[in-house]
Design a protein around this motif. Structure first.
Motif, short mmCIF file in Angstrom:
data_model
loop_
_atom_site.label_atom_id
_atom_site.label_comp_id
_atom_site.label_asym_id
_atom_site.label_seq_id
_atom_site.Cartn_x
_atom_site.Cartn_y
_atom_site.Cartn_z
N PRO A 266 0.82 -1.22 0.00
CA PRO A 266 0.00 0.00 0.00
C PRO A 266 0.85 1.27 0.00
CG PRO A 266 -0.17 -1.15 2.10
CD PRO A 266 0.52 -2.08 1.17
N GLU A 267 1.92 1.30 0.80
CA GLU A 267 2.79 2.48 0.81
C GLU A 267 3.48 2.66 -0.54
OE1 GLU A 267 2.12 1.33 4.99
OE2 GLU A 267 2.76 0.23 3.21
N LEU A 296 -17.36 -7.61 -2.29
CA LEU A 296 -16.81 -6.26 -2.39
C LEU A 296 -17.66 -5.26 -1.61
CD1 LEU A 296 -15.59 -5.82 -6.09
CD2 LEU A 296 -14.21 -5.88 -4.02
N GLU A 297 -18.96 -5.38 -1.73
CA GLU A 297 -19.85 -4.44 -1.04
C GLU A 297 -19.72 -4.60 0.47
OE1 GLU A 297 -24.57 -3.13 -1.00
OE2 GLU A 297 -23.97 -5.12 -1.68
N THR A 298 -19.70 -5.85 0.94
CA THR A 298 -19.59 -6.10 2.38
C THR A 298 -18.26 -5.58 2.91
OG1 THR A 298 -20.98 -8.05 2.21
CG2 THR A 298 -19.58 -7.86 4.16
N LEU A 299 -17.17 -5.85 2.20
CA LEU A 299 -15.85 -5.39 2.65
C LEU A 299 -15.80 -3.87 2.68
CD1 LEU A 299 -12.90 -5.89 3.40
CD2 LEU A 299 -12.38 -6.03 0.95
N SER A 300 -16.32 -3.25 1.63
CA SER A 300 -16.30 -1.79 1.56
C SER A 300 -17.08 -1.16 2.71
CB SER A 300 -16.86 -1.32 0.22
OG SER A 300 -16.87 0.09 0.15
N VAL A 301 -18.28 -1.67 2.97
CA VAL A 301 -19.09 -1.12 4.06
C VAL A 301 -18.43 -1.38 5.41
CG1 VAL A 301 -21.31 -1.34 5.25
CG2 VAL A 301 -21.23 -1.30 2.74
N TYR A 302 -17.90 -2.57 5.59
CA TYR A 302 -17.25 -2.92 6.86
C TYR A 302 -16.09 -1.98 7.15
CZ TYR A 302 -14.56 -5.72 10.21
OH TYR A 302 -13.84 -6.14 11.31
N LEU A 303 -15.27 -1.70 6.14
CA LEU A 303 -14.13 -0.81 6.34
C LEU A 303 -14.58 0.63 6.59
CD1 LEU A 303 -11.72 -2.16 3.57
CD2 LEU A 303 -11.61 -2.60 6.03
N GLU A 304 -15.66 1.04 5.92
CA GLU A 304 -16.15 2.40 6.11
C GLU A 304 -16.78 2.59 7.49
OE1 GLU A 304 -18.83 2.97 2.92
OE2 GLU A 304 -17.25 3.20 1.38
N GLN A 305 -17.26 1.51 8.08
CA GLN A 305 -17.90 1.57 9.39
C GLN A 305 -16.92 1.23 10.53
OE1 GLN A 305 -21.00 2.78 9.83
NE2 GLN A 305 -20.84 3.14 7.60
N ALA A 339 -10.27 -7.52 9.95
CA ALA A 339 -10.35 -7.03 11.33
C ALA A 339 -9.02 -6.51 11.84
CB ALA A 339 -10.86 -8.13 12.25
N GLN A 340 -7.93 -6.82 11.15
CA GLN A 340 -6.61 -6.34 11.55
C GLN A 340 -6.31 -5.02 10.84
OE1 GLN A 340 -3.85 -9.49 10.68
NE2 GLN A 340 -4.70 -10.86 12.26
N ALA A 341 -5.79 -4.07 11.60
CA ALA A 341 -5.61 -2.72 11.07
C ALA A 341 -4.72 -2.70 9.84
CB ALA A 341 -5.04 -1.81 12.16
N ARG A 342 -3.63 -3.42 9.89
CA ARG A 342 -2.69 -3.40 8.74
C ARG A 342 -3.33 -4.02 7.51
NH1 ARG A 342 1.25 -0.46 6.68
NH2 ARG A 342 2.13 -1.62 4.94
N SER A 343 -3.99 -5.15 7.67
CA SER A 343 -4.66 -5.79 6.55
C SER A 343 -5.79 -4.91 6.02
CB SER A 343 -5.21 -7.15 6.97
OG SER A 343 -4.17 -8.03 7.31
N ALA A 344 -6.53 -4.27 6.93
CA ALA A 344 -7.62 -3.40 6.52
C ALA A 344 -7.11 -2.25 5.66
CB ALA A 344 -8.35 -2.85 7.74
N PHE A 345 -5.95 -1.70 6.05
CA PHE A 345 -5.36 -0.62 5.25
C PHE A 345 -4.99 -1.11 3.85
CE2 PHE A 345 -1.31 1.67 4.16
CZ PHE A 345 -1.92 2.85 3.76
#
Length: 363
Positions: A266-267, A296-305, A339-345
């Motif tokens: 990501p960096e 994709l929709e579930t992941l996107s919403v989960y990350l936004e919330q 659920a892990q911050a690094r993976s979520a990023f």
């Protein structure tokens, strides 16, 4: 010499003739020195100057010591035939003892100089090999040069980069070689500006774990390990990833040392590394898209919330267990845990890049 040493009997005639000339020159130089004991014995020039430089490669230092010892023993055994009286014999033995010391020092000097020349040449050759691999100019010539430096047929190769220690470049590279031998890894190293670059062969398993013993040779700061490649000629790809990761590592201050270049995707993508962007899109976004729009929709919403299962479930009008199931599917496909911050990023950046790629196709 022929009676005592099988390796001498097996030498090519040319080299044997050179050894004979050196032995004769040593005896002649001793005779001349004994006539004029007040003059300093120029052993190195008078004795070893008769032999070509290539002879130091054909005859090892241990073999040279054996030859010198044999020559001295032969002369010492004949002293009683040459001397007239016990007093003269004692003088000859004392003179031979002193001259033997000069021969020993001269032998060490000749081989030390040869080693220094070879070391300087090897250092230049290694720098050329590392530079060619970084520029992606690997060919059979580079293979040959690497083989001349002792590089074997290694199939698992990774490149690691970091800041070079504030020391002489040759000392830094030598320290890296020692660390590599201790860790049973093949290493080609070079210092380019303030960067130390190491091409490591024999990497088995996780590359970060394998090369961790070498991390101490870098100066304080990030150390990045490129992905493992199958051949030395492919090292440019691993080097590119490692160098891009080193540039982008400032965006992750808490990155482990050493850190895999793939963990900095990501960096690297945000730092305009096209290779990293392509990897995130092709290996994360597209597999999720192919698995269905629901993921994709579930992941996107989960990350936004802010990674809230309940909030995501309310927005999607599904049960939290459904969200949990879909997130497990995301982990199975990508290897990343939302659920892990690094993976979520990483997932968030992949989603952004994937959407931009889809828009670009439509345009």
């Amino acid at each position: 010499m022929e009676q005592k040493f099988a390796w001498y009997r097996n030498m090519p005639p040319e080299n044997r003739s050179w050894v004979g000339l050196v032995a004769q020159a040593g005896i002649a130089a001793f005779t001349e020195w004994f006539r004029h004991p007040d003059q300093k014995a120029a052993v190195s020039a008078d004795v070893f100057g008769t032999a070509p430089r290539e002879l130091t490669r054909a005859v090892t230092l241990q073999q040279t010591v054996q030859l010198v010892r044999t020559t001295i023993e032969v002369v010492e055994d004949r002293i009683h035939e040459l001397a007239q009286g016990e007093q003269e014999e004692a003088m000859l033995r004392e003179g031979l003892l002193r001259y033997s010391r000069e021969i020993a020092f001269a032998t060490a000097q000749v081989y030390a100089q040869a080693a220094e020349l070879r070391g300087a040449w090897d250092a230049r050759l290694e720098a050329l090999v590392v530079d060619a691999l970084l520029r992606g100019e690997a060919d059979d010539v580079v293979r040959s040069r690497a083989a001349a430096l002792g590089w074997g047929a290694h199939s698992d190769i990774a490149v690691m980069v970091g800041k070079a220690a504030q020391d002489d470049a040759e000392a830094v590279v030598d320290a890296m070689h020692r660390a590599g031998r201790h860790a049973k890894l093949a290493v080609l190293a070079g210092v380019q500006g303030d960067r130390l670059i190491a091409i490591v062969g024999g990497v088995d398993g996780d590359p970060v774990t394998a090369v961790r013993p070498l991390a101490g040779q870098f100066a304080p700061g990030p150390v990045v390990v490129g992905p493992v490649v199958a051949d030395l000629t492919l090292a440019a790809g691993s080097a590119h990833a490692a160098l891009c990761g080193l540039h982008a590592c400032a965006a992750w201050p808490d990155a482990p040392r050493p850190v895999a270049a793939d963990d900095l995707l990501p960096e690297r993508a945000l730092a305009a590394d096209e290779t990293a962007r392509a990897v995130l899109v092709e290996e994360i976004y597209r597999p999720l898209a192919e698995a269905g729009a629901a993921l994709l929709e579930t992941l996107s919403v989960y990350l936004e919330q802010a990674a809230s299962l309940e909030a995501a479930a309310r927005i999607l009008f599904v049960h939290p267990n459904t969200v949990r199931y879909r997130l497990r599917r995301v982990t199975d496909i990508t290897g990343l845990t939302p659920a892990q911050a690094r993976s979520a990023f990483t997932l968030q950046v992949a989603l952004v890049l994937g959407r931009l790629a889809e828009v670009g196709k439509q345009l």
